[in-house]
Design a protein around this motif. Structure first.
Motif, PDB file in Angstrom:
ATOM      1  N   LYS A 142       0.842  -1.209   0.000  1.00  0.00           N
ATOM      2  CA  LYS A 142       0.000   0.000   0.000  1.00  0.00           C
ATOM      3  C   LYS A 142       0.875   1.257   0.000  1.00  0.00           C
ATOM      4  N   SER A 143       1.821   1.266  -0.922  1.00  0.00           N
ATOM      5  CA  SER A 143       2.791   2.356  -1.002  1.00  0.00           C
ATOM      6  C   SER A 143       2.549   3.207  -2.239  1.00  0.00           C
ATOM      7  N   LEU A 144       2.661   4.516  -2.072  1.00  0.00           N
ATOM      8  CA  LEU A 144       2.519   5.440  -3.194  1.00  0.00           C
ATOM      9  C   LEU A 144       3.752   6.318  -3.296  1.00  0.00           C
ATOM     10  N   PHE A 145       4.398   6.284  -4.466  1.00  0.00           N
ATOM     11  CA  PHE A 145       5.472   7.215  -4.795  1.00  0.00           C
ATOM     12  C   PHE A 145       4.793   8.353  -5.558  1.00  0.00           C
ATOM     13  N   SER A 146       4.694   9.506  -4.923  1.00  0.00           N
ATOM     14  CA  SER A 146       3.798  10.551  -5.429  1.00  0.00           C
ATOM     15  C   SER A 146       4.483  11.663  -6.201  1.00  0.00           C
ATOM     16  N   GLY A 147       5.810  11.570  -6.404  1.00  0.00           N
ATOM     17  CA  GLY A 147       6.484  12.635  -7.132  1.00  0.00           C
ATOM     18  C   GLY A 147       6.183  13.980  -6.495  1.00  0.00           C
ATOM     19  N   ASP A 148       5.892  14.981  -7.333  1.00  0.00           N
ATOM     20  CA  ASP A 148       5.541  16.302  -6.808  1.00  0.00           C
ATOM     21  C   ASP A 148       4.049  16.577  -6.942  1.00  0.00           C
ATOM     22  N   THR A 149       3.241  15.515  -6.981  1.00  0.00           N
ATOM     23  CA  THR A 149       1.793  15.716  -7.043  1.00  0.00           C
ATOM     24  C   THR A 149       1.242  16.016  -5.655  1.00  0.00           C
ATOM     25  N   VAL A 150       1.538  15.168  -4.683  1.00  0.00           N
ATOM     26  CA  VAL A 150       1.142  15.459  -3.290  1.00  0.00           C
ATOM     27  C   VAL A 150       2.316  15.200  -2.360  1.00  0.00           C
ATOM     28  N   PHE A 151       2.290  15.921  -1.243  1.00  0.00           N
ATOM     29  CA  PHE A 151       3.298  15.784  -0.193  1.00  0.00           C
ATOM     30  C   PHE A 151       2.588  15.507   1.142  1.00  0.00           C
ATOM     31  N   PRO A 152       3.321  15.013   2.132  1.00  0.00           N
ATOM     32  CA  PRO A 152       2.712  14.822   3.442  1.00  0.00           C
ATOM     33  C   PRO A 152       2.152  16.122   4.019  1.00  0.00           C
ATOM     34  N   ARG A 153       1.241  15.963   4.958  1.00  0.00           N
ATOM     35  CA  ARG A 153       0.648  17.082   5.706  1.00  0.00           C
ATOM     36  C   ARG A 153      -0.111  18.059   4.810  1.00  0.00           C
ATOM     37  N   GLY A 154      -0.765  17.521   3.776  1.00  0.00           N
ATOM     38  CA  GLY A 154      -1.653  18.344   2.966  1.00  0.00           C
ATOM     39  C   GLY A 154      -0.991  19.150   1.868  1.00  0.00           C
ATOM     40  N   GLY A 155       0.259  18.858   1.569  1.00  0.00           N
ATOM     41  CA  GLY A 155       0.950  19.612   0.532  1.00  0.00           C
ATOM     42  C   GLY A 155       0.676  19.077  -0.864  1.00  0.00           C
ATOM     43  N   PHE A 156       0.945  19.903  -1.856  1.00  0.00           N
ATOM     44  CA  PHE A 156       0.818  19.494  -3.256  1.00  0.00           C
ATOM     45  C   PHE A 156       1.766  20.332  -4.106  1.00  0.00           C
ATOM     46  N   GLY A 157       2.005  19.892  -5.328  1.00  0.00           N
ATOM     47  CA  GLY A 157       3.009  20.514  -6.176  1.00  0.00           C
ATOM     48  C   GLY A 157       2.582  21.861  -6.751  1.00  0.00           C
ATOM     49  N   ARG A 158       3.574  22.685  -7.045  1.00  0.00           N
ATOM     50  CA  ARG A 158       3.319  23.978  -7.689  1.00  0.00           C
ATOM     51  C   ARG A 158       2.730  23.778  -9.078  1.00  0.00           C
ATOM     52  N   MET A 159       1.954  24.762  -9.495  1.00  0.00           N
ATOM     53  CA  MET A 159       1.282  24.682 -10.791  1.00  0.00           C
ATOM     54  C   MET A 159       1.535  25.920 -11.640  1.00  0.00           C
ATOM     55  N   ASP A 160       2.641  26.618 -11.356  1.00  0.00           N
ATOM     56  CA  ASP A 160       2.927  27.864 -12.073  1.00  0.00           C
ATOM     57  C   ASP A 160       4.172  27.753 -12.952  1.00  0.00           C
TER      58      ASP A 160
END
Length: 213
Positions: A142-160
């Motif tokens: 049940k492991s996800l390698f999320s790249g820069d799409t999501v981060f722990p603690r509610g973070g997510f990648g920049r879109m600019d």
């Protein structure tokens, strides 16, 4: 699944060695990363480098690592062109030329990547941070390698960035909320083995608030 977490400098992406054969993202500092890898394996044992997206901090060291190991390099087809472009790879923001790496494999949504020991990574296309951003899901652990799409603690990648697709980010993160995730291995910061589902849901909730969805 055995995962070794490598992060040589504060500016490099997180690098993950999986089952001693597969590297997820490559960072920037090839000398330091190779030195870390050689603590765990002979470099020639590395068979595949998977790039979660085309940005310089995840890809710059891939060419040197691939040359010394003989490993193949894979990326989603939508980021194949961007990896060697100064603007789409955002190498200009680092004051550098685009990475020299030439991927030999392209991925699409739903592809399954053999990582040995009867395990595989499922490719999940998550455009937003870049056109060809992917996450990789291993169902047994049940492991996800999320790249820069999501981060722990509610973070997510920049879109600019050049090539970002902010209109697709919410749908991409929503897709991740439907997975059963315990371990979250993100593209920056240390991995977490607690409440992966809740952390992804927090990212989705925060993103909805910011985008007014």
């Amino acid at each position: 699944m055995e995962v070794r977490y490598i992060c040589p400098t504060a500016y490099d992406s997180s690098v993950y060695l999986v089952n001693g054969k597969v590297l997820i993202d490559a960072g920037m500092n090839s000398d330091l990363i190779i030195k870390q890898l050689e603590k765990y394996i002979k470099l020639t044992e590395l068979k595949l480098i998977i790039l979660t997206h085309c940005h310089y901090d995840h890809t710059a060291a891939a060419a040197a690592i691939a040359e010394k190991s003989g490993a193949e390099v894979g990326i989603h087809k939508a980021d194949l062109e961007g990896v060697n472009d100064e603007y789409l790879s955002v190498s200009v923001l680092f004051g550098e030329r685009a990475p020299a790496v030439k991927p030999t494999i392209t991925y699409e949504e739903g592809d399954k990547i053999d990582i040995g020991d009867g395990e595989y990574l499922k490719v999940i296309h998550t455009p937003g941070h870049s056109k060809g951003s992917i996450c990789l899901y291993e169902p047994v652990s049940k492991s996800l390698f999320s790249g820069d799409t999501v981060f722990p603690r509610g973070g997510f990648g920049r879109m600019d960035f050049e090539g970002s697709e902010p209109n697709k980010m919410l749908g991409s993160v929503e897709k991740l909320t439907k997975l059963d995730v315990k371990n979250l291995y993100s593209g920056h910061g240390a991995p977490t083995d607690r409440d992966g589902n809740k952390q992804i849901t927090a990212s989705y909730t925060m993103l909805k608030m910011i985008m007014g969805a």
